[in-house]
Design a protein around this motif. Structure first.
Motif, PDB file in Angstrom:
ATOM      1  N   MET A  14       0.852  -1.201   0.000  1.00 50.65           N
ATOM      2  CA  MET A  14       0.000   0.000   0.000  1.00 50.65           C
ATOM      3  C   MET A  14       0.884   1.245   0.000  1.00 50.65           C
ATOM      4  O   MET A  14       1.898   1.282   0.699  1.00 50.65           O
ATOM      5  N   LYS A  18       1.252   2.080  -7.000  1.00 50.08           N
ATOM      6  CA  LYS A  18       0.915   1.172  -8.107  1.00 50.08           C
ATOM      7  C   LYS A  18      -0.046   1.805  -9.109  1.00 50.08           C
ATOM      8  O   LYS A  18       0.175   1.751 -10.313  1.00 50.08           O
ATOM      9  N   ASP A  37      -8.854  -2.370  -7.630  1.00 51.80           N
ATOM     10  CA  ASP A  37      -9.711  -1.796  -6.584  1.00 51.80           C
ATOM     11  C   ASP A  37     -10.804  -0.907  -7.175  1.00 51.80           C
ATOM     12  O   ASP A  37     -11.948  -0.926  -6.711  1.00 51.80           O
ATOM     13  N   ILE A  48     -13.754   0.385  -1.087  1.00 50.23           N
ATOM     14  CA  ILE A  48     -13.048  -0.795  -0.565  1.00 50.23           C
ATOM     15  C   ILE A  48     -13.125  -0.819   0.970  1.00 50.23           C
ATOM     16  O   ILE A  48     -13.400  -1.861   1.570  1.00 50.23           O
ATOM     17  N   ILE A  52     -14.615  -3.844   3.410  1.00 51.63           N
ATOM     18  CA  ILE A  52     -13.844  -4.509   4.478  1.00 51.63           C
ATOM     19  C   ILE A  52     -14.506  -4.288   5.843  1.00 51.63           C
ATOM     20  O   ILE A  52     -14.655  -5.224   6.631  1.00 51.63           O
ATOM     21  N   PHE A  60     -14.021  -9.602   1.489  1.00 52.43           N
ATOM     22  CA  PHE A  60     -13.358  -8.712   0.530  1.00 52.43           C
ATOM     23  C   PHE A  60     -12.395  -9.513  -0.350  1.00 52.43           C
ATOM     24  O   PHE A  60     -12.324  -9.308  -1.566  1.00 52.43           O
ATOM     25  N   ARG A  61     -11.653 -10.463   0.258  1.00 54.40           N
ATOM     26  CA  ARG A  61     -10.686 -11.241  -0.525  1.00 54.40           C
ATOM     27  C   ARG A  61     -11.381 -12.101  -1.576  1.00 54.40           C
ATOM     28  O   ARG A  61     -10.845 -12.311  -2.659  1.00 54.40           O
ATOM     29  N   GLY A  83      -4.529  -4.251  -5.793  1.00 57.43           N
ATOM     30  CA  GLY A  83      -4.475  -3.721  -4.425  1.00 57.43           C
ATOM     31  C   GLY A  83      -3.309  -4.440  -3.744  1.00 57.43           C
ATOM     32  O   GLY A  83      -2.929  -5.551  -4.160  1.00 57.43           O
ATOM     33  N   GLY A  84      -2.754  -3.827  -2.709  1.00 60.52           N
ATOM     34  CA  GLY A  84      -1.536  -4.351  -2.090  1.00 60.52           C
ATOM     35  C   GLY A  84      -1.609  -5.767  -1.537  1.00 60.52           C
ATOM     36  O   GLY A  84      -0.584  -6.427  -1.362  1.00 60.52           O
ATOM     37  N   GLN A 122      -7.129   8.408   1.140  1.00 65.24           N
ATOM     38  CA  GLN A 122      -7.728   7.079   1.007  1.00 65.24           C
ATOM     39  C   GLN A 122      -7.797   6.368   2.362  1.00 65.24           C
ATOM     40  O   GLN A 122      -6.813   6.369   3.111  1.00 65.24           O
ATOM     41  N   ARG A 124      -7.572   3.264   4.422  1.00 63.30           N
ATOM     42  CA  ARG A 124      -7.018   1.913   4.294  1.00 63.30           C
ATOM     43  C   ARG A 124      -7.173   1.197   5.639  1.00 63.30           C
ATOM     44  O   ARG A 124      -6.324   1.308   6.529  1.00 63.30           O
ATOM     45  N   PRO A 125      -8.256   0.423   5.792  1.00 59.52           N
ATOM     46  CA  PRO A 125      -8.535  -0.203   7.093  1.00 59.52           C
ATOM     47  C   PRO A 125      -7.434  -1.133   7.575  1.00 59.52           C
ATOM     48  O   PRO A 125      -7.323  -1.381   8.776  1.00 59.52           O
ATOM     49  N   LEU A 126      -6.609  -1.660   6.662  1.00 57.06           N
ATOM     50  CA  LEU A 126      -5.578  -2.607   7.092  1.00 57.06           C
ATOM     51  C   LEU A 126      -4.255  -1.912   7.434  1.00 57.06           C
ATOM     52  O   LEU A 126      -3.281  -2.556   7.782  1.00 57.06           O
TER      53      LEU A 126
END
Ligand code: S3P
Length: 171
Positions: A14, A18, A37, A48, A52, A60-61, A83-84, A122, A124-126
């Motif tokens: 992330m 990219k 994404d 996204i 999630i 999501f995966r 996506g990463g 953005q 990014r929950p992860l």
């Protein structure tokens, strides 16, 4: 690189850039580009982060895998930015390989990625905090290493420089 590859898949952590590199490459080379994404957001009509947070990462995966499959079987996009997390999963790596793509890992130092994550709008929950993001970064290195081509992104490089260099070396 001697032979012109059919399709280029960009992977990496992330915040590495990219989508931006893919957009510049697509513009510079006149090739169609699809961002996984963005494709998911259009199909699901949700961001996204919402997918999630509402449905969980596992769901999501699955959605990510289904959408990647669709993109690959349509064969229209010559440049695909992932996506990463997509490349981390074997089922995704397998369909990418089956479709004879050249996978390029944008390999940047963690601080380069974190700076972009931190300043980006953005969600990014992860990668909610630096410790969590660093742990993911360290765990994922062994999977990114499986990409066909490793492109080292240096701290001082702009994403435009990166795209230019990739374009020159691949095409
Ligand atoms: C993810 C990366 C995100 C997005 C999702 C999960 C990951 O894409 O797919 O939030 O697991 O690394 P970017 O790499 O474009 O931020």
């Amino acid at each position: 690189m001697a032979e012109k590859p059919q399709r280029i898949v960009l992977t990496g952590f992330m915040g590495v850039g990219k989508s931006t590199v893919a957009r510049i490459l697509s513009y510079r080379l006149g090739l169609e580009w699809i961002d996984l994404d963005r494709f998911i957001v259009e199909n699901e009509k949700r961001e996204i982060a919402e997918i999630i947070e509402q449905d969980g990462e596992e769901r999501f995966r699955d959605i990510e895998n289904e959408n990647l499959s669709q993109i690959l079987s349509a064969k229209s996009a010559q440049i695909i930015s992932l996506g990463g997390g997509a490349w981390i999963f074997e089922r995704n790596r397998e369909i990418i390989k089956e479709n004879e793509c050249l996978t390029v890992w944008l390999n940047a130092p963690f601080d380069f990625c974190w700076k972009n994550i931190f300043f980006s709008k953005q969600n990014r929950p992860l990668a909610k905090d630096k410790t969590k993001a660093l742990r993911l970064f360290e765990n994922r290195g062994k999977y990114y290493c499986l990409a066909d081509w490793h492109f080292v992104v240096r701290n001082e490089q702009t994403l435009n420089d990166v795209a230019e260099q990739i374009a020159e070396e691949i095409f």
